[in-house]
Write a protein that holds these residues in place. Structure first.
Motif, PDB file in Angstrom:
ATOM      1  N   LEU A 155       8.334  -2.781   7.717  1.00 25.93           N
ATOM      2  CA  LEU A 155       8.900  -4.112   7.443  1.00 25.93           C
ATOM      3  C   LEU A 155       7.793  -5.128   7.167  1.00 25.93           C
ATOM      4  N   VAL A 156       6.761  -5.091   7.977  1.00 21.66           N
ATOM      5  CA  VAL A 156       5.620  -5.993   7.810  1.00 21.66           C
ATOM      6  C   VAL A 156       4.899  -5.697   6.497  1.00 21.66           C
ATOM      7  N   ALA A 157       4.722  -4.416   6.201  1.00 24.73           N
ATOM      8  CA  ALA A 157       3.997  -4.011   4.991  1.00 24.73           C
ATOM      9  C   ALA A 157       4.755  -4.404   3.728  1.00 24.73           C
ATOM     10  N   VAL A 158       6.076  -4.279   3.743  1.00 25.64           N
ATOM     11  CA  VAL A 158       6.872  -4.714   2.574  1.00 25.64           C
ATOM     12  C   VAL A 158       6.584  -6.176   2.299  1.00 25.64           C
ATOM     13  N   TYR A 159       6.655  -6.991   3.336  1.00 23.96           N
ATOM     14  CA  TYR A 159       6.390  -8.422   3.168  1.00 23.96           C
ATOM     15  C   TYR A 159       4.978  -8.663   2.633  1.00 23.96           C
ATOM     16  N   ALA A 160       3.980  -8.078   3.281  1.00 25.34           N
ATOM     17  CA  ALA A 160       2.583  -8.346   2.927  1.00 25.34           C
ATOM     18  C   ALA A 160       2.259  -7.902   1.506  1.00 25.34           C
ATOM     19  N   PHE A 161       2.704  -6.711   1.132  1.00 23.05           N
ATOM     20  CA  PHE A 161       2.323  -6.192  -0.179  1.00 23.05           C
ATOM     21  C   PHE A 161       3.145  -6.792  -1.310  1.00 23.05           C
ATOM     22  N   LEU A 162       4.422  -7.071  -1.077  1.00 24.86           N
ATOM     23  CA  LEU A 162       5.198  -7.682  -2.158  1.00 24.86           C
ATOM     24  C   LEU A 162       4.862  -9.159  -2.323  1.00 24.86           C
TER      25      LEU A 162
END
Length: 170
Positions: A80-87
């Motif tokens: 969930l955190v990675a989706v936010y950070a990378f997108l």
């Protein structure tokens, strides 16, 4: 200062975004006792295991269950955190968590791929019986090794993520 290649950030964001429903609908139900799995998810799991001859999902050995629990309780929150950070893009703070995730994922995938490549499935009714079936199953798991390795290389060597700011001395 060099920017992170936007195509890589989008790839990573989409990788994690796709990982969320796969984890919730395929991987985590495999941890439940057969009688507790929702029928639709049990049928999906049966279809997947039969189609791709993946015995790890129907009768997961203890070591594979351990990896799945790590995915449920350690990796899933990170997705969930990675989706936010990378997108969103440009989030340098994702570097350390991404390094931890990618090394963990790559390590677990080495064990899974070695099992697929070297385990003697011929004596079992589950699992790939031919070289083609073995390679097909391998191809299902391989992106979950290659993309984390690309994440790791990006986090370690891309100047956007590994830039160390110099502090002024007073």
């Amino acid at each position: 200062m060099a920017a992170a290649p936007r195509w890589r950030e989008r790839l990573f964001g989409l990788f994690f975004l796709s990982h969320i429903p796969l984890t919730l609908l395929v991987d985590l139900p495999a941890l439940l006792p057969a009688g507790l799995r929702p029928r639709a998810l049990a049928e999906l799991l049966q279809w997947y295991a039969a189609t791709f001859r993946d015995p790890l999902m129907l009768q997961p050995p203890a070591w594979f269950k351990a990896f799945m629990y790590c995915e449920a309780f350690l990796q899933m929150p990170f997705f969930l955190v990675a989706v936010y950070a990378f997108l969103k893009g440009g989030c340098r703070w994702i570097r350390t968590p991404a390094i931890i995730y990618s090394t963990h994922a790559a390590t677990t995938l080495f064990a899974i791929l070695a099992h697929i490549l070297f385990h003697d499935f011929e004596s079992e009714h589950l699992g790939p019986q031919t070289q083609r079936e073995r390679l097909t199953l391998l191809s299902i798991y391989l992106p979950y090794l290659l993309i984390p390795l690309l994440i790791l290389v990006t986090m370690l060597y891309n100047p956007h993520y590994n830039h160390v700011e110099k502090r002024k001395r007073k």
